[in-house]
Design a protein around this motif. Sequence first.
Motif, PDB file in Angstrom:
ATOM      1  N   ARG A  65      -2.146   4.733   1.321  1.00 26.84           N
ATOM      2  CA  ARG A  65      -3.346   3.997   2.031  1.00 26.84           C
ATOM      3  C   ARG A  65      -4.060   3.113   0.769  1.00 26.84           C
ATOM      4  O   ARG A  65      -4.477   1.821   0.852  1.00 26.84           O
ATOM      5  N   LEU A  66      -4.318   3.565  -0.412  1.00 22.47           N
ATOM      6  CA  LEU A  66      -4.934   2.918  -1.400  1.00 22.47           C
ATOM      7  C   LEU A  66      -4.192   1.903  -2.045  1.00 22.47           C
ATOM      8  O   LEU A  66      -4.760   0.557  -2.110  1.00 22.47           O
ATOM      9  N   TYR A  67      -2.875   1.909  -1.811  1.00 27.72           N
ATOM     10  CA  TYR A  67      -1.914   1.002  -2.289  1.00 27.72           C
ATOM     11  C   TYR A  67      -2.023  -0.204  -1.432  1.00 27.72           C
ATOM     12  O   TYR A  67      -2.039  -1.549  -1.791  1.00 27.72           O
ATOM     13  N   GLN A  68      -1.962  -0.034  -0.067  1.00 31.65           N
ATOM     14  CA  GLN A  68      -2.115  -0.839   1.107  1.00 31.65           C
ATOM     15  C   GLN A  68      -3.173  -1.740   0.808  1.00 31.65           C
ATOM     16  O   GLN A  68      -3.407  -3.153   1.107  1.00 31.65           O
ATOM     17  N   ALA A  69      -4.580  -1.075   0.811  1.00 24.31           N
ATOM     18  CA  ALA A  69      -5.626  -1.586   0.715  1.00 24.31           C
ATOM     19  C   ALA A  69      -5.737  -2.591  -0.758  1.00 24.31           C
ATOM     20  O   ALA A  69      -6.261  -3.731  -0.514  1.00 24.31           O
ATOM     21  N   SER A  70      -5.030  -2.175  -1.715  1.00 23.13           N
ATOM     22  CA  SER A  70      -5.051  -3.000  -2.953  1.00 23.13           C
ATOM     23  C   SER A  70      -4.276  -4.186  -2.902  1.00 23.13           C
ATOM     24  O   SER A  70      -4.742  -5.036  -3.318  1.00 23.13           O
ATOM     25  N   PHE A  71      -3.145  -4.155  -2.039  1.00 26.44           N
ATOM     26  CA  PHE A  71      -2.471  -5.402  -1.675  1.00 26.44           C
ATOM     27  C   PHE A  71      -3.208  -6.412  -0.898  1.00 26.44           C
ATOM     28  O   PHE A  71      -3.284  -7.525  -1.098  1.00 26.44           O
ATOM     29  N   LEU A  72      -4.081  -5.981  -0.024  1.00 27.62           N
ATOM     30  CA  LEU A  72      -4.859  -6.847   0.836  1.00 27.62           C
ATOM     31  C   LEU A  72      -6.105  -7.554  -0.111  1.00 27.62           C
ATOM     32  O   LEU A  72      -6.214  -8.602   0.120  1.00 27.62           O
ATOM     33  N   LEU A  73      -6.444  -6.697  -1.072  1.00 26.42           N
ATOM     34  CA  LEU A  73      -7.292  -7.615  -1.987  1.00 26.42           C
ATOM     35  C   LEU A  73      -6.710  -8.344  -3.207  1.00 26.42           C
ATOM     36  O   LEU A  73      -7.231  -9.296  -3.500  1.00 26.42           O
ATOM     37  N   ARG A  74      -5.608  -8.097  -3.336  1.00 23.04           N
ATOM     38  CA  ARG A  74      -4.726  -8.745  -4.531  1.00 23.04           C
ATOM     39  C   ARG A  74      -4.045  -9.873  -3.858  1.00 23.04           C
ATOM     40  O   ARG A  74      -4.104 -11.037  -4.232  1.00 23.04           O
ATOM     41  N   SER A  75      -3.302  -9.631  -2.500  1.00 24.16           N
ATOM     42  CA  SER A  75      -2.341 -10.900  -2.244  1.00 24.16           C
ATOM     43  C   SER A  75      -2.748 -11.559  -1.044  1.00 24.16           C
ATOM     44  O   SER A  75      -1.890 -12.464  -0.351  1.00 24.16           O
ATOM     45  N   TYR A  76      -3.980 -10.826  -0.215  1.00 23.21           N
ATOM     46  CA  TYR A  76      -4.317 -11.393   1.116  1.00 23.21           C
ATOM     47  C   TYR A  76      -5.662 -11.624   0.992  1.00 23.21           C
ATOM     48  O   TYR A  76      -6.416 -11.406   0.308  1.00 23.21           O
ATOM     49  N   PRO A  77      -6.138 -12.736   2.172  1.00 31.73           N
ATOM     50  CA  PRO A  77      -7.415 -13.082   2.175  1.00 31.73           C
ATOM     51  C   PRO A  77      -8.569 -12.106   2.467  1.00 31.73           C
ATOM     52  O   PRO A  77      -9.212 -12.472   3.522  1.00 31.73           O
ATOM     53  N   PHE A  78      -8.478 -10.884   2.263  1.00 33.07           N
ATOM     54  CA  PHE A  78      -9.491  -9.993   2.435  1.00 33.07           C
ATOM     55  C   PHE A  78     -10.581  -9.716   1.162  1.00 33.07           C
ATOM     56  O   PHE A  78      -9.943  -9.747   0.499  1.00 33.07           O
ATOM     57  N   GLU A  79     -11.580  -9.301   1.674  1.00 37.61           N
ATOM     58  CA  GLU A  79     -12.905  -9.182   0.776  1.00 37.61           C
ATOM     59  C   GLU A  79     -13.152  -7.575   0.800  1.00 37.61           C
ATOM     60  O   GLU A  79     -12.736  -6.993   1.812  1.00 37.61           O
ATOM     61  N   LEU A  80     -13.694  -6.965  -0.217  1.00 34.72           N
ATOM     62  CA  LEU A  80     -14.080  -5.517  -0.229  1.00 34.72           C
ATOM     63  C   LEU A  80     -14.735  -5.190   0.964  1.00 34.72           C
ATOM     64  O   LEU A  80     -14.399  -4.085   1.671  1.00 34.72           O
ATOM     65  N   GLU A  81     -15.622  -6.065   1.420  1.00 34.22           N
ATOM     66  CA  GLU A  81     -16.602  -5.643   2.292  1.00 34.22           C
ATOM     67  C   GLU A  81     -15.830  -5.462   3.821  1.00 34.22           C
ATOM     68  O   GLU A  81     -16.421  -4.785   4.791  1.00 34.22           O
ATOM     69  N   GLU A  82     -14.451  -6.050   4.149  1.00 35.98           N
ATOM     70  CA  GLU A  82     -13.799  -5.965   5.199  1.00 35.98           C
ATOM     71  C   GLU A  82     -12.814  -4.893   5.462  1.00 35.98           C
ATOM     72  O   GLU A  82     -12.360  -4.664   6.315  1.00 35.98           O
ATOM     73  N   LEU A  83     -12.623  -4.244   4.206  1.00 38.68           N
ATOM     74  CA  LEU A  83     -11.816  -3.096   4.406  1.00 38.68           C
ATOM     75  C   LEU A  83     -12.409  -1.923   5.340  1.00 38.68           C
ATOM     76  O   LEU A  83     -13.707  -1.737   5.228  1.00 38.68           O
TER      77      LEU A  83
END
Length: 264
Positions: free
Chosen positions: A151-169
């Motif tokens: 799950r940490l890897y998936q969240a990391s990819f959302l921050l790195r390669s997708y338009p997600f901000e930390l507050e949206e996780l």
Amino acid sequence: LLDTAEILRLKTNFQGYLHLKIMPGAQKARVERAMQLADRVTVNREAPNTNKLAKLAPQKIFTEELLQPLKWIEEIRQNQSPGKAWKQRWASSVTQFVVDGIGETDLELMQTTNYLYRTLKLARTYYSLFNPISNTPLEDIPPGNPWRMHRLYQASFLLRSYPFELEELPFNPGGNLPLEEDPKIVWAKQNLLHNPIEINRASYTELMRIPGIGPKSAQSIVNNRRKHHITSIEDLKAIGIHTKRVVPFILINGKRLTYQPSFW
């Protein structure tokens, strides 16, 4: 390490990939030399902040030994000509965290990960599960949970390669990510299930928020829409979209598609 890298590059003319680990306490000049010789450099952070590092590796100093070299790396990339570097391109940088060994939360790890991506421009953050070793201070701590690392890897990819901000996780009240589902799906259930995205009008970044759609498939949708509108689920299948994950969160020409909840 640097002597060996110089022999490889300058004496044997080695043209292949070279990844160097920068050791804690390295001087700035040595960091710069590693950047000149390598394709990628690593500074392992181990823990998300000073307090957690003191529990995991008390002999290491968080700011001076582990954070400062990463700051130097980005300063070098920003302020010095890449002509000094191997193949006229500065080395990328990565780091690694130990997971599940010292009571760190996913929020703490993602806060630091977000800073490293946004400010210090790291290419990747890695997560390694804690594994207890006999006759060490942490020998009684149980091994880490592989699903948590996933799950940490998936969240990391959302921050790195997708338009997600930390507050949206989708962190739970304890500061951790749900173990049972991909954080992107959890976010979509909270935000898109009752406000689906129109596939024919969504922007590239909006498309990437939909589960089952990544950067390549989002671009494929945008490219295909230039030729004709998407009219059916078969159109999405034809361009390689994982439709079972997509269907609950989209509209096609204003209409919802039928789906089986068990699929997602």
